[in-house]
Write an enzyme that holds these catalytic residues in place. Structure first.
Site, PDB file in Angstrom:
ATOM      1  N   ASN A  68     -89.406 -52.175   8.092  1.00  0.00           N
ATOM      2  CA  ASN A  68     -89.905 -50.914   7.775  1.00  0.00           C
ATOM      3  C   ASN A  68     -91.776 -50.218   8.452  1.00  0.00           C
ATOM      4  O   ASN A  68     -92.193 -51.371   8.192  1.00  0.00           O
ATOM      5  CB  ASN A  68     -90.396 -50.890   6.485  1.00  0.00           C
ATOM      6  CG  ASN A  68     -90.601 -52.299   5.718  1.00  0.00           C
ATOM      7  OD1 ASN A  68     -90.779 -53.116   6.341  1.00  0.00           O
ATOM      8  ND2 ASN A  68     -90.968 -52.024   4.260  1.00  0.00           N
ATOM      9  N   ILE A  69     -91.959 -49.456   8.419  1.00  0.00           N
ATOM     10  CA  ILE A  69     -92.865 -48.803   8.663  1.00  0.00           C
ATOM     11  C   ILE A  69     -93.318 -47.915   8.291  1.00  0.00           C
ATOM     12  O   ILE A  69     -93.043 -47.206   8.417  1.00  0.00           O
ATOM     13  CB  ILE A  69     -93.115 -48.061  10.469  1.00  0.00           C
ATOM     14  CG1 ILE A  69     -92.125 -49.301  10.901  1.00  0.00           C
ATOM     15  CG2 ILE A  69     -94.654 -47.395  10.640  1.00  0.00           C
ATOM     16  CD1 ILE A  69     -91.642 -48.210  12.270  1.00  0.00           C
ATOM     17  N   GLU A  70     -95.074 -47.950   7.085  1.00  0.00           N
ATOM     18  CA  GLU A  70     -94.965 -47.138   5.893  1.00  0.00           C
ATOM     19  C   GLU A  70     -96.065 -46.237   6.734  1.00  0.00           C
ATOM     20  O   GLU A  70     -95.930 -46.108   7.812  1.00  0.00           O
ATOM     21  CB  GLU A  70     -96.122 -47.434   5.255  1.00  0.00           C
ATOM     22  CG  GLU A  70     -94.237 -49.108   3.922  1.00  0.00           C
ATOM     23  CD  GLU A  70     -94.934 -49.683   3.323  1.00  0.00           C
ATOM     24  OE1 GLU A  70     -96.111 -49.489   2.723  1.00  0.00           O
ATOM     25  OE2 GLU A  70     -93.788 -49.466   2.510  1.00  0.00           O
ATOM     26  N   GLU A  81     -83.909 -50.901   7.378  1.00  0.00           N
ATOM     27  CA  GLU A  81     -82.498 -50.417   7.737  1.00  0.00           C
ATOM     28  C   GLU A  81     -81.955 -49.581   8.882  1.00  0.00           C
ATOM     29  O   GLU A  81     -81.393 -49.369  10.346  1.00  0.00           O
ATOM     30  CB  GLU A  81     -81.335 -49.945   7.384  1.00  0.00           C
ATOM     31  CG  GLU A  81     -81.314 -51.518   5.958  1.00  0.00           C
ATOM     32  CD  GLU A  81     -82.440 -51.429   4.743  1.00  0.00           C
ATOM     33  OE1 GLU A  81     -83.757 -50.998   4.929  1.00  0.00           O
ATOM     34  OE2 GLU A  81     -81.790 -51.984   3.446  1.00  0.00           O
ATOM     35  N   CYS A 118     -81.705 -49.076  -0.192  1.00  0.00           N
ATOM     36  CA  CYS A 118     -81.730 -47.321  -0.452  1.00  0.00           C
ATOM     37  C   CYS A 118     -81.092 -46.570  -0.698  1.00  0.00           C
ATOM     38  O   CYS A 118     -79.943 -46.896   0.636  1.00  0.00           O
ATOM     39  CB  CYS A 118     -83.250 -46.587  -0.282  1.00  0.00           C
ATOM     40  SG  CYS A 118     -83.029 -45.550   0.913  1.00  0.00           S
ATOM     41  N   CYS A 121     -80.634 -45.324   3.396  1.00  0.00           N
ATOM     42  CA  CYS A 121     -80.102 -46.454   4.069  1.00  0.00           C
ATOM     43  C   CYS A 121     -78.781 -46.874   4.286  1.00  0.00           C
ATOM     44  O   CYS A 121     -77.851 -46.253   5.169  1.00  0.00           O
ATOM     45  CB  CYS A 121     -81.318 -47.475   4.045  1.00  0.00           C
ATOM     46  SG  CYS A 121     -82.487 -47.462   4.797  1.00  0.00           S
TER      47      CYS A 121
HETATM   48  N1  THU Z   1     -87.217 -50.669   2.192  1.00  0.00           N
HETATM   49  C1  THU Z   1     -87.221 -50.791   3.335  1.00  0.00           C
HETATM   50  O1  THU Z   1     -87.330 -51.014   4.727  1.00  0.00           O
HETATM   51  N2  THU Z   1     -85.471 -50.858   3.070  1.00  0.00           N
HETATM   52  C2  THU Z   1     -84.739 -50.927   1.603  1.00  0.00           C
HETATM   53  O2  THU Z   1     -83.792 -51.731   1.466  1.00  0.00           O
HETATM   54  C3  THU Z   1     -85.728 -50.596   0.511  1.00  0.00           C
HETATM   55  C4  THU Z   1     -86.988 -50.381   1.088  1.00  0.00           C
HETATM   56  C5  THU Z   1     -88.914 -50.259   2.022  1.00  0.00           C
HETATM   57  C6  THU Z   1     -89.167 -48.847   2.156  1.00  0.00           C
HETATM   58  C7  THU Z   1     -91.039 -48.915   1.793  1.00  0.00           C
HETATM   59  O3  THU Z   1     -91.951 -49.192   2.873  1.00  0.00           O
HETATM   60  C8  THU Z   1     -91.093 -50.140   1.372  1.00  0.00           C
HETATM   61  O4  THU Z   1     -90.205 -50.751   1.632  1.00  0.00           O
HETATM   62  C9  THU Z   1     -91.124 -49.922  -0.338  1.00  0.00           C
HETATM   63  O5  THU Z   1     -90.129 -49.085  -0.619  1.00  0.00           O
END
Ligand code: THU
Length: 170
Positions: A68-70, A81, A118, A121
């Site tokens: 994940n990249i925020e 994903e 989520c 995804c």
């Molecule tokens: N996140 C994911 O990368 N995958 C998931 O299946 C659920 C959530 C990430 C998004 C965000 O960067 C962090 O987790 C918190 O929600």
């Protein structure tokens, strides 16, 4: 006056396999879980501090990862994903995903609970299954236990897809 009413309640069931101990996973699945764990270490998650890694196994055996990249503008972030699938689809479009493993960690280490993709995804996994015509084995791995789902149908029933758009199948 009585009339026939055509209303039915339907129940949808879904299934998954639960491995209470990750040591019971087969070696391919465990290898993918390890790749997802390594990928989670590369996440950029300064806001949630929830680092997620995903590893996609392609038909050729190749493994492609993402994290994940925020972003300070929160909706601009991307989940692990979709990061992994963007990587595999753009770099290996002809090599179909057969499995995806997902692992998450907090500052306390790998989460006990198995992560669950989520809605966005799930939708992207569904599109990829439809594009390739193959089910994708979904491996949701916590610190000790893992859930395995044989295809997105069990995570996203009644999904919206190209059939709803009345576009001819690929
Ligand atoms: N996140 C994911 O990368 N995958 C998931 O299946 C659920 C959530 C990430 C998004 C965000 O960067 C962090 O987790 C918190 O929600």
């Amino acid at each position: 006056m009585s009339r026939n009413v055509m209303i039915r309640t339907k129940n949808i069931s879904f299934s998954y396999t639960e491995y209470e101990n990750n040591q019971e996973l087969d070696s391919d699945d465990m290898e993918l879980v390890k790749a997802a764990r390594e990928a989670s270490l590369k996440a950029y998650a300064p806001y949630s501090k929830f680092k997620v890694g995903a590893a996609v196994r392609l038909k050729s055996g190749k493994v492609v990862c993402g994290a994940n990249i925020e972003n300070a503008a929160f909706p601009s972030g991307i989940c692990a994903e979709r990061s992994a699938l963007s990587n595999s689809i753009s770099n290996h479009p002809e090599d179909e995903p057969v499995a995806i493993a997902i692992s998450a960690m907090t500052e306390d280490g790998i989460t006990d609970a198995s992560p669950s993709p989520c809605g966005n995804c799930r939708q992207v996994i569904a599109e990829e299954e439809q594009r390739t015509g193959n089910k994708i084995r979904i491996i949701l791995s916590g610190k000790n236990k893992t859930l395995i789902i044989e295809g997105i149908g069990d995570l996203l029933p009644l999904q919206f897809n190209r059939n709803n758009l009345k576009i001819n199948p690929l």
